[in-house]
Design a protein around this motif. Structure first.
Motif, short mmCIF file in Angstrom:
data_model
loop_
_atom_site.label_atom_id
_atom_site.label_comp_id
_atom_site.label_asym_id
_atom_site.label_seq_id
_atom_site.Cartn_x
_atom_site.Cartn_y
_atom_site.Cartn_z
N GLU A 555 -16.63 -1.30 -3.56
CA GLU A 555 -16.90 -2.09 -2.37
C GLU A 555 -15.75 -3.04 -2.06
OE1 GLU A 555 -20.60 -0.65 -4.20
OE2 GLU A 555 -18.89 -1.82 -4.96
N GLY A 556 -15.17 -3.63 -3.11
CA GLY A 556 -14.04 -4.53 -2.91
C GLY A 556 -12.83 -3.82 -2.35
N ARG A 557 -12.56 -2.62 -2.86
CA ARG A 557 -11.42 -1.85 -2.35
C ARG A 557 -11.62 -1.45 -0.90
NH1 ARG A 557 -8.17 -0.42 -6.59
NH2 ARG A 557 -9.11 -0.57 -8.68
N GLU A 558 -12.84 -1.08 -0.56
CA GLU A 558 -13.13 -0.68 0.82
C GLU A 558 -13.01 -1.87 1.77
OE1 GLU A 558 -13.92 1.52 4.11
OE2 GLU A 558 -13.39 2.19 2.09
N GLU A 559 -13.47 -3.03 1.32
CA GLU A 559 -13.36 -4.24 2.14
C GLU A 559 -11.90 -4.57 2.42
OE1 GLU A 559 -14.52 -9.00 1.91
OE2 GLU A 559 -14.72 -7.71 0.15
N SER A 560 -11.05 -4.47 1.41
CA SER A 560 -9.63 -4.75 1.59
C SER A 560 -8.98 -3.74 2.54
CB SER A 560 -8.90 -4.74 0.24
OG SER A 560 -9.36 -5.78 -0.59
N ARG A 561 -9.35 -2.47 2.40
CA ARG A 561 -8.77 -1.44 3.25
C ARG A 561 -9.15 -1.65 4.72
NH1 ARG A 561 -6.91 0.50 6.55
NH2 ARG A 561 -6.21 2.61 6.99
N ARG A 562 -10.36 -2.08 4.99
CA ARG A 562 -10.78 -2.31 6.37
C ARG A 562 -10.12 -3.54 6.99
NH1 ARG A 562 -16.07 -1.47 4.26
NH2 ARG A 562 -16.39 -3.74 4.45
N SER A 563 -9.52 -4.39 6.16
CA SER A 563 -9.00 -5.66 6.65
C SER A 563 -7.62 -5.55 7.28
CB SER A 563 -8.96 -6.69 5.51
OG SER A 563 -7.97 -6.34 4.55
N TRP A 564 -6.93 -4.42 7.12
CA TRP A 564 -5.59 -4.31 7.70
C TRP A 564 -5.48 -3.09 8.61
CZ3 TRP A 564 -3.01 0.15 6.29
CH2 TRP A 564 -3.36 0.75 5.07
N THR A 565 -4.55 -3.21 9.57
CA THR A 565 -4.32 -2.16 10.54
C THR A 565 -2.85 -1.73 10.50
OG1 THR A 565 -3.78 -3.72 12.30
CG2 THR A 565 -6.10 -3.13 12.03
N ARG A 566 -2.51 -0.73 11.29
CA ARG A 566 -1.14 -0.25 11.34
C ARG A 566 -0.20 -1.35 11.83
NH1 ARG A 566 0.01 5.19 14.59
NH2 ARG A 566 -1.36 5.92 12.90
N SER A 567 -0.65 -2.16 12.77
CA SER A 567 0.21 -3.23 13.29
C SER A 567 0.56 -4.24 12.19
CB SER A 567 -0.47 -3.94 14.46
OG SER A 567 -1.67 -4.57 14.03
N ASP A 568 -0.36 -4.50 11.27
CA ASP A 568 -0.07 -5.40 10.15
C ASP A 568 1.02 -4.82 9.26
OD1 ASP A 568 -2.11 -7.13 10.98
OD2 ASP A 568 -3.62 -6.02 9.86
N VAL A 569 0.95 -3.51 9.00
CA VAL A 569 1.95 -2.85 8.17
C VAL A 569 3.32 -2.88 8.85
CG1 VAL A 569 2.62 -0.69 7.06
CG2 VAL A 569 0.22 -1.39 7.07
N LEU A 570 3.36 -2.55 10.14
CA LEU A 570 4.62 -2.52 10.88
C LEU A 570 5.24 -3.92 10.97
CD1 LEU A 570 3.74 -0.01 13.75
CD2 LEU A 570 5.12 0.41 11.70
N SER A 571 4.41 -4.93 11.18
CA SER A 571 4.91 -6.31 11.25
C SER A 571 5.52 -6.73 9.92
CB SER A 571 3.78 -7.27 11.63
OG SER A 571 3.25 -6.95 12.89
N SER A 572 4.86 -6.37 8.83
CA SER A 572 5.39 -6.71 7.51
C SER A 572 6.70 -5.98 7.25
CB SER A 572 4.36 -6.33 6.43
OG SER A 572 3.15 -7.04 6.61
N ALA A 573 6.77 -4.72 7.67
CA ALA A 573 8.01 -3.95 7.49
C ALA A 573 9.15 -4.57 8.29
CB ALA A 573 7.78 -2.50 7.92
N LEU A 574 8.85 -5.07 9.49
CA LEU A 574 9.87 -5.71 10.31
C LEU A 574 10.43 -6.96 9.62
CD1 LEU A 574 11.50 -5.90 12.91
CD2 LEU A 574 9.54 -7.09 13.97
#
Length: 588
Positions: A555-574
């Motif tokens: 449940e904890g892993r699923e909650e964390s996975r739902r908390s981020w989107t592609r835009s969050d990943v791209l922003s971090s990469a930038l």
């Protein structure tokens, strides 16, 4: 300072007071959640701006610009640690938010034991009082002493100079809105202060470059070494570096340097990860977010903002030296010695000197307001962190039946006590200007054991409470020992003006470069934690559920996975890409 400048500064204080009043009037401070964590309802942009404003304080206005004047971009390593905020958001935020803790020591108790919580709380409070509050007051005095040297006030037969007046005004006003509004007032005022600080500092950089003749002229006057992040292990002309010293048939290798690449590569990240990912002073803003998504996005926002100080604090210090050497602003010549080199103590005033002699009327008021904003936001953050640590980790433990309203009042009283402690530090800092450089090394001695227990504790489920406690205590004792050895020499107390006897053990310890000693503390802390944990019983799986990567539930892993989107990943990469570009540009 013209009338227009003063009107702008007064307007800034008026807006700040109005914002504080609006925040206080709209919120109910009936529970500890309300006061210490803003009801856990801070939006991501407030979290990000608040993190940045808390970080950008006295060490940047006075120390970072001063280091730019003396060492060029060497200190940019610390400012390019924006990636540490991504580690906070992606690695540690899920654990912090799920555990619903108020403080970092409380999280350490969940993972290890109550004893670990108490030890970390004590270390944190001591560090805050002796470093953040003290340095904040010192910087306030430097700013006011530079901009308003003639300002004096007669009070009860005592004459207060600009140092005292500026420090008292800043610390009292900051303490007032911190006491009244709790974390929400601190966070929202810090968001406003971020806008003012960034705008004012950008203006200073632009006007400074225009006065000098542009970026190319800056590089020509200062030379390529000032633009190189990677300083040599053996700085040119530095006597005693990496030299074997024979004393009474004893060979002692000692190190010294000007931010050499070895220390920056291995030690600076340890300090950065400790500060950004485990320090109550910073992480409390993240704990005020409602969920993992808002908290993580707040850290990404702060990471983008954290890329700015290289250009709005370090570069103005470099511009100040270039203007002084070129003779285009003669007043800045007070920073240079007879050979045209920046003097460390005089360079502490590089930023306010630039404000005084480069900016036109009106804009000068905006930047001075930015200076005050940084000083106040830094102090507000430490006041709030101290009151939270004292109330939650000490008072509530000793008085578990206290009501929520009572805890809020205790928190306010603790904040007021921090204000009084800060005021008591004023004569100490004013009378010992050499203390500032000494304070800059304190985090290098206190950070390693804290970094070790947090990160290894989350990454390795086998490590236990006894290993954590042993690592914390041994690392803290090593750091305290170094401070005890350094302090008499740094402050040039009677009998220590010339340091220790050459070749003696205390002389060797005092001369080891602080980053290398910090690495030594880190290695000892890691070894102690692993060895002691291996020799004692492993923690039960139930005890550490959701507190390490290996024990996170589905449940904890699923909650964390739902908390981020592609835009969050791209922003971090930038953010990472921008950091790499900066490193490539500033590598000679």
């Amino acid at each position: 300072m013209t009338t227009l400048d003063w009107l702008i500064i007064l307007g800034y204080f008026g807006v700040l007071a109005a914002l504080t009043w609006w925040v206080v009037a709209r919120q109910k401070l009936g529970t500890a959640d309300d006061y210490f964590l803003a009801s856990r309802n801070l939006p991501w942009f407030i979290v990000g701006a608040s993190i940045f404003a808390s970080n950008i304080g006295s060490e940047h206005l006075v120390g970072l610009a001063g280091s730019g004047a003396t060492s060029g971009v060497a200190m940019a390593h610390y400012e390019l640690h924006a990636w540490c905020l991504l580690v906070l958001g992606w690695v540690l935020v899920p654990f912090y938010i799920r555990s619903k803790v108020f403080t970092m020591p409380e999280f350490l108790e969940r993972r290890f034991s109550p004893a670990a919580r108490w030890v970390l709380s004590v270390i944190s409070l001591v560090a805050y009082v002796l470093t953040k509050i003290a340095v904040g007051i010192f910087a306030g005095g430097v700013v006011f002493g530079t901009l308003l040297p003639e300002l004096k006030l007669e009070l009860a037969g005592v004459t207060l100079n600009s140092f005292w007046i500026g420090s008292i005004v800043v610390i009292m006003f900051t303490g007032l809105y911190s006491v009244l509004g709790g974390l929400r007032a601190v966070a929202y005022t810090e968001a406003l202060q971020t806008l003012i600080l960034v705008a004012g500092s950008v203006l200073l950089t632009i006007f400074g470059l225009a006065k000098l003749g542009g970026w190319d002229e800056l590089r020509t006057i200062l030379g390529s070494d000032m633009f190189n992040l990677w300083k040599p292990l053996i700085p040119v002309g530095m006597q005693g570096t990496w030299a074997p010293v024979m004393e009474a048939d004893r060979i002692a290798w000692y190190f010294n340097g000007n931010y050499p690449w070895l220390g920056m590569l291995f030690c600076a990240p340890i300090i950065g990860l400790w500060y950004w990912c485990t320090d109550q002073y910073i992480v409390q803003r993240v704990l005020g977010a409602p969920d993992q998504r808002e908290a993580r996005r707040g850290t990404i926002c702060a990471a983008f903002l954290k890329l700015l100080p290289v250009f709005i604090f370090i570069v103005p210090g470099m511009i100040a030296v270039a203007l002084a050497r070129s003779g285009k602003v003669e007043a800045l010549g007070v920073m240079l010695d007879a050979n045209g080199h920046a003097v460390a103590e005089a360079s502490q005033a590089a930023f306010p000197l630039m404000v005084q002699h480069v900016l036109p009327a009106g804009l000068r008021g905006v930047v001075v307001a930015g200076l005050l904003a940084a000083l106040m936001s830094s102090l507000a953050g430490v006041f709030n962190a101290c009151s939270t640590l004292f109330t939650i980790d000490f008072y509530r433990k000793l008085h578990p039946r206290s009501s929520e309203q009572h805890l809020v009042w205790v928190g306010r009283l603790a904040t007021a006590a921090m204000v009084l402690v800060g005021l008591a530090w004023i004569p100490v800092i004013q009378g010992a200007r050499g203390l500032y450089d000494y304070l800059q090394t304190v985090q290098g001695y206190l950070a390693p054991p804290i970094f070790t227990v947090f990160f290894l504790g989350v990454l390795n489920k086998r490590l236990n409470a006894k290993g954590c406690l042993a690592a914390l205590i041994s690392g803290f004792l090593l750091g305290a020992f170094r401070l005890a050895v350094d302090t008499p020499v740094t402050l040039k107390l009677a009998g220590f003006e010339g340091g220790y006897a050459k070749g003696s053990l205390l002389w060797i310890i005092n001369n080891i470069y602080f980053q290398y000693y910090s690495l030594f503390i880190f290695l000892v802390s890691v070894i102690v934690m692993i060895v002691v944990s291996a020799m004692t019983q492993a923690p039960s799986p139930e005890r550490i559920e959701n507190l390490t990567y290996a024990t996170v539930t589905a449940e904890g892993r699923e909650e964390s996975r739902r908390s981020w989107t592609r835009s969050d990943v791209l922003s971090s990469a930038l953010v990472v890409v921008l950091i790499l570009i900066a490193y490539l540009y500033f590598t000679g």
